[in-house]
Each structure stands twice: as structure tokens, then as C-alpha cells.
Motif scaffolding. Sequence first.
Motif, mmCIF file in Angstrom:
data_model
loop_
_atom_site.group_PDB
_atom_site.id
_atom_site.type_symbol
_atom_site.label_atom_id
_atom_site.label_comp_id
_atom_site.label_asym_id
_atom_site.label_seq_id
_atom_site.Cartn_x
_atom_site.Cartn_y
_atom_site.Cartn_z
ATOM 1 N N LEU B 7 0.828 -1.212 0.000
ATOM 2 C CA LEU B 7 0.000 0.000 0.000
ATOM 3 C C LEU B 7 0.862 1.262 0.000
ATOM 4 C CD1 LEU B 7 -2.898 -1.095 2.387
ATOM 5 C CD2 LEU B 7 -2.780 -1.193 -0.111
ATOM 6 N N ALA B 11 0.610 4.354 -2.602
ATOM 7 C CA ALA B 11 0.542 5.767 -2.208
ATOM 8 C C ALA B 11 1.668 6.549 -2.869
ATOM 9 C CB ALA B 11 0.613 5.887 -0.688
ATOM 10 N N ARG B 16 1.752 10.808 -2.959
ATOM 11 C CA ARG B 16 1.323 11.404 -1.681
ATOM 12 C C ARG B 16 1.558 10.424 -0.548
ATOM 13 N NH1 ARG B 16 -2.662 8.261 -0.795
ATOM 14 N NH2 ARG B 16 -4.214 7.697 -2.358
ATOM 15 N N GLU B 17 1.253 10.880 0.657
ATOM 16 C CA GLU B 17 1.341 10.039 1.845
ATOM 17 C C GLU B 17 0.256 8.965 1.799
ATOM 18 O OE1 GLU B 17 3.433 10.784 4.930
ATOM 19 O OE2 GLU B 17 4.446 11.469 3.094
ATOM 20 N N ARG B 18 0.424 7.934 2.602
ATOM 21 C CA ARG B 18 -0.629 6.919 2.775
ATOM 22 C C ARG B 18 -1.895 7.576 3.287
ATOM 23 N NH1 ARG B 18 -3.132 3.177 3.313
ATOM 24 N NH2 ARG B 18 -2.551 1.651 4.885
ATOM 25 N N ARG B 19 -3.031 7.193 2.705
ATOM 26 C CA ARG B 19 -4.289 7.792 3.150
ATOM 27 C C ARG B 19 -5.005 6.876 4.120
ATOM 28 N NH1 ARG B 19 -6.903 11.083 -1.849
ATOM 29 N NH2 ARG B 19 -5.316 12.661 -1.524
ATOM 30 N N ARG B 20 -5.478 7.429 5.211
ATOM 31 C CA ARG B 20 -6.176 6.641 6.225
ATOM 32 C C ARG B 20 -7.674 6.884 6.204
ATOM 33 N NH1 ARG B 20 -2.402 2.793 7.565
ATOM 34 N NH2 ARG B 20 -0.407 3.855 7.434
ATOM 35 N N GLU B 21 -8.095 7.821 5.389
ATOM 36 C CA GLU B 21 -9.538 8.002 5.221
ATOM 37 C C GLU B 21 -9.810 8.619 3.854
ATOM 38 O OE1 GLU B 21 -10.699 10.344 8.530
ATOM 39 O OE2 GLU B 21 -9.358 11.989 8.019
ATOM 40 N N ALA B 22 -11.047 8.489 3.430
ATOM 41 C CA ALA B 22 -11.417 9.052 2.137
ATOM 42 C C ALA B 22 -12.851 9.514 2.230
ATOM 43 C CB ALA B 22 -11.286 7.988 1.051
ATOM 44 N N GLU B 23 -13.146 10.595 1.552
ATOM 45 C CA GLU B 23 -14.518 11.073 1.573
ATOM 46 C C GLU B 23 -15.183 10.779 0.246
ATOM 47 O OE1 GLU B 23 -16.872 15.122 2.540
ATOM 48 O OE2 GLU B 23 -14.857 14.889 3.421
#
Lengths: 464, 227
Positions: B7, B11, B16-23
Motif C-alpha cells: 500500500l 501511495a 502522496r502520503e498513505r491515506r487513512r480516510e477518504a470522503e
Amino acid sequence: MPMKIEGGPFKARVEEALHNDFMRGAVRRAQDGLRGRKLAATNEDRDFEDWEAWRQAGEAVRRHTIENLDYYLEQLSENVEARGGHVFFAATAEEATAYIRQVVKAKDAKRIIKSKSMVTEEISLNAALEADGCEVVETDLGEYILQLDDHEPPSHLVAPAVHKNQAQIRELYAKKIGYTATEKPEEITAHTRKVLRETFLHADIGITGCNFAVAETGTVTLLTNEGNADLATSLPKTQISVMGMERLVPTWEDLDILVSLLSRSAVGQRLATYVTALTPGREEGSVDGPEDFHLVIVDAGRSKALGTEFQDVLHCIRCGACINVCPVYRHIGGHAYGSIYQGPIGAVLSPILGDSDAFKTLPFASSLCGACTEACPVGIPLHEQLVAHRRAIVEDHGEAPWFEKLAMRGFGAAAAKPERFARAGGTVRLAKPLARAWTAEREFPAPARTTFRKWFEERKGAGR
Amino acid sequence: MERERFLARVAAGLGRERRREAERPDWRGQPHQRLYADESAEALGDLFEEQCRFMKTEVKRTSRAELAEVLESTAAEYGGGPVVVSDDERYEAYGLGGFLQREGVSVWDDAKGRGMIELAERAKVGVSFADLALAESGTVVVFSRPGNGRTLHMLPENYIAIIPKGRLVPRFSQASRYIQENFIRKNGVPSCVKFISGPSNSADIELKSVVGVHGPVRAAFLLVEDA
Ligand code: SF4
């Protein structure tokens, strides 16, 4: 079968295809048939409202998913595991096959049934399992026919055996499985049912692909018209589903949008005949369904597209619509591409996933007419990506491959005498905007209309 | 490869950085929410029937009072027996208790183990209730549970589904909402959700459409209008 299929260099394959009149007739009929079905279920379905709005919704789901791919893959894997399934992340084809071989070995499994899966073709899974002494049987009718024919490669994403006629199939069945009835598709099909039923009932492991995984529930969704994926995931004790890492959606609502687009675009149905959503952990006390569920998530070159101008190709839902409108595919058929992925999507995807040298001529196998882009239900700018590939290939190699060279030399003559190219056969129209963009950059004039065969014949001398 | 490394690579590819949430985007006003959403029950019935025909499913509109007779005659057309039916309380409620008692009819029983699957494989007819039905595509939706085996709908030569009309919704959108409300927010989704739109078919030989390649050769959907 690996990404690349045998059959000599592109030029030789094209020439062979151009001389195979039967195949070309079959390809034309298939294209027309599949394209007509799709149109009836999309642009021409008045209830369906605004096809453009649907496409935009589909593109938006795909874009959002890929932009947040790490997040949704994590969510998917957690949900699969929470339900008792196993998840394996495979960076390469080798890692994926090694994991699956190890599962098969641990189960001491010998009999394996498969439902259609392109990603398992990419990673040459069948050959690896056969080398381990397993019997691997494809159950999609088209794939089964090809497997019987000494693993002939597929020639169309959705209709893999479309280049064969019923007489050839009858003969093949007679030779390989002692078939004695007629060449009627009904009889061939009934026989296949009987043979494969036995195989289903005694299989140890079922291997499937994955049309869309759903992150919010840890679900693998499979679409078929035959129902083979249902049997492959109901009877064996173990299910192994293999998915390209981009093949997921966040929620069931997103699944709705994409399943609708895929069913209508691929086969012209409002829904594929069987849409089956499988989540690990069969209900306590149930007699059918797998006890053990493995999901293998495969990169195998896909991450090379991330962050580049090719990222959108990961939005592809493998519907085949771009293939069905491609004038070049119409003339050369699927095998000429030398890849398990044909047509416009094949020409964009193969150089990314496979060894780019082997596929570097493919982006030139296009008239850049833009029909593919227009057909794509998730709005992938396929023809722009073909141009981008050409640019990259020319820059990397310092010189244009033969196909471009001949194109550059040839187009001058073609443009000067367009009437020479307006003979019998399908016409290849070069869409204005693209031709403009490309010619502005490459500085060669584009003819308005030509026929592919003619163009190819006349140009091949110049390309040597 | 270990998950986190895989993962992280994704990313990094995305720059970008690792994403821990998404809208998630808001899909209000998108076409899937509108399609057939305001149709009357009557119109949905007609749409369902028309689509079943397109998918080569026989569709029979009936009433609670006539259902037993329609089921009997359809099963007889499909070869009589053996018949395997799902284990479902609704048979009694719909006046089909007599049908279950008939010679050659077996109720799905997971306790029979492998024997149950063999029985389904030999059966001429498989019968189950639809948990939902979709008008747009002529589809029956079934949720797996003990007594409603996955193969019950696929192994017998012919398939009959009984559809209480109250279960008929416009399309997939309403089914996914139903799944949200009744399963995802509660105990999780069933291990198998099947959307069945007619007999098993293939166009892999010269694009000619043929039925019965793996699953049911024929399918009949019985729409019970007053249920
Ligand atoms: S690129 Fe678009 S049209 Fe082509 S197969 Fe993929 S989704 Fe379908």
C-alpha cells in the motif's frame, strides 16, 4: 498463458490476419453484433435517460476509487479478514502464482476449476498449476474451447473464441473429447454442460477472477451469463479469487453504477444473467459454499501507471466496448495484437503491464479515430493515451519503430491522393481533433479517409 | 508482499502520503437514483414481465389463490420431478403446503450434507422464493442462508422462483439500499447474494445465443400479484 502470445512480430501477424478471410468475417460480425447490443442498451434505451450522465457517474466512481486506492484496498482486506477470509498482496506475477501454488499444495488439491479471469492469464497461473501436476479446467464456454485447442489465446476480451466457427469447434470437440453430434451450437453446448458438470462436482478448488470487489463489506462480485462462476464458488471447498489491484469499488451503491455500465456495455443486457456477490464466511450449517476463501490482490505492473498520464487506464472495467468499435481490430482481429488484451484497451494496457519492447508497436495499431474513447463507459481517453504511448516510445527509442516510420512516409502520399484509398472495404476515419493534435506534433498530414487494408498494403513496402 | 509495503508503494505512485480516510463523493441526483424510481407498482410489474421475456425467462402473473396450481403445472412442464425446494416458512403461508408433501418433492436440508447437493444435481426442478426482485432487469435476488443453498438455484435442470409482488423494486439501486439497511448496518452481508436474471446462456459460439450451458436450462418467475 502470459501477457504476450506467440506468433512472430506484429507486422507478420497483421499480414497473416489480413489473409485470413474467414476470421475477418467472423470478427466483423462479432463487432457489429456486440456493438448493436450495447447501443440498444445505452444510447438507444430511452428509459436509460442520459447516457452521458451515466458515463460521468461511472468515471467519477472509478476516479475516486483509484485516487484513494491504498485506503480502499486496506478497507477491503480488513473486511475480508474480519469475515475469516485470507488476503494476499502480490507485487508481481511470480508472487501471486507462488502464493496460489502454496495454497493448492497445502490442500493437497489436484482438480481445479476456473471461471473466466484475465488476471490469471496475465500471471500464467494455469501453466504453473499444471506443472505442479494439477488438472485445471476452464469453465467459461469460450475459454473451454480455447483450452481444448491446445491453449489457443483469446481474441476478444468478452467473446474469447469469436474467431472460430461452429464447424471448427465441432471438429475440435471430435478430436479432443470424442464428440459425435452436429455442429449446432445447442448440441455443442449441451455436450459441454455434461462434461463440465462432472468436473464441477469433483473439483477441489474453484479459482475466479473478480469484476468488482466491494471495500465496505469485503465482497467479491462476479458477473457471468453462464452461471459458471456460481458453480465454481459453490461446490469446491476452497475459493481463490484473483483480482487486479484496481478492481474494486468503495460501496454497494458504487457497485450499482458499475455493474449497470458493465452489463449494458459488454453484452447489451440491463444486468448480466448472474451477478453474484461473495463474502467469506458461509452461514453456519450450510452445505454449499467454500469453507476457505482466499483473495489475491495483484499489482503486476499496474502501479507503473499510477501518477502518470496513463493512470486512467486503471479505470477500465473490461467491457470490450472499445474493441467493438475499433476499425483496426476489425481488420486484423485479436491475435494480431500479440497480447491477451486486444484492441484499443490492449494497445494502451499491454505496454504498461507487459515488457514494453514486445508491445511497443501496439500503440501504432490505431487510426486515432477516437471511436474507442467515445464508446468507453467510464470515459477513458484511450486515443489520447495511444498518442502519449507513441510519444514515449519514440523518445525512449530515439527513433520511431517501423510502423510509425511507414505511417509518416505514407501519409504524405495518402493525403495527396485520397481517392486511391477510398476503395472497397471498411473505411478508417481519422477524427479531426486528434489528427490535428498528433499532426501538429509530428508534422505529417493526415488523410481524411482510407481503408486499413489498402493503407497497410501500400505502406508496408515503404516501412522496410 | 506484506500489505503495508504494497500500500505504501501505491501511495507513492499516487505521489502522496498513505491515506487513512477518504470522503466519498455525494451521488445524490445521479442517474442510478432516478431510474424507474417513481414508477407505480403496476408499471413495475409490466416492466418486469417485459424484461423477463427479453432474458428468455417465462413469466407468469398469478394470485395467492391460484399460485399452487400455477406452481404444479409449471413443475409438470419442467419434467415433474425430482423437485428440490428451499426450506422456507412462506410455502405454508402461500398455500403451498400440499405441494411440499407431493411425491418426488424434497425440502432443502443441509443436514443431508453432500447428499443434498447430489439430489439437487439430479433434480428436474429447483424452487425458491425471491427475497427481492428487480423490475428493470427481470431479476430475482436471493440471500444465502441455511435451507436456501447456493446450488439449489443453479444445479437443477430448471428453476422456478416465486415472487411476492411486494418484493418487486425498481432496480439494483433499491437492492443495494436494502442490503445497506438490513445487513450492512446489522450483522453483515450474507456470504452469497445472487442476482438471477433467467436461464444460463452463452453466445460464445459465433455469437449465437444458446441456453443451458451450466445452470438452469429454463427458468420461470411466478409473480404473485396480491402478495
Ligand atoms: S477501456 Fe473502456 S471501453 Fe475499453 S474495455 Fe475498458 S472500460 Fe471497456
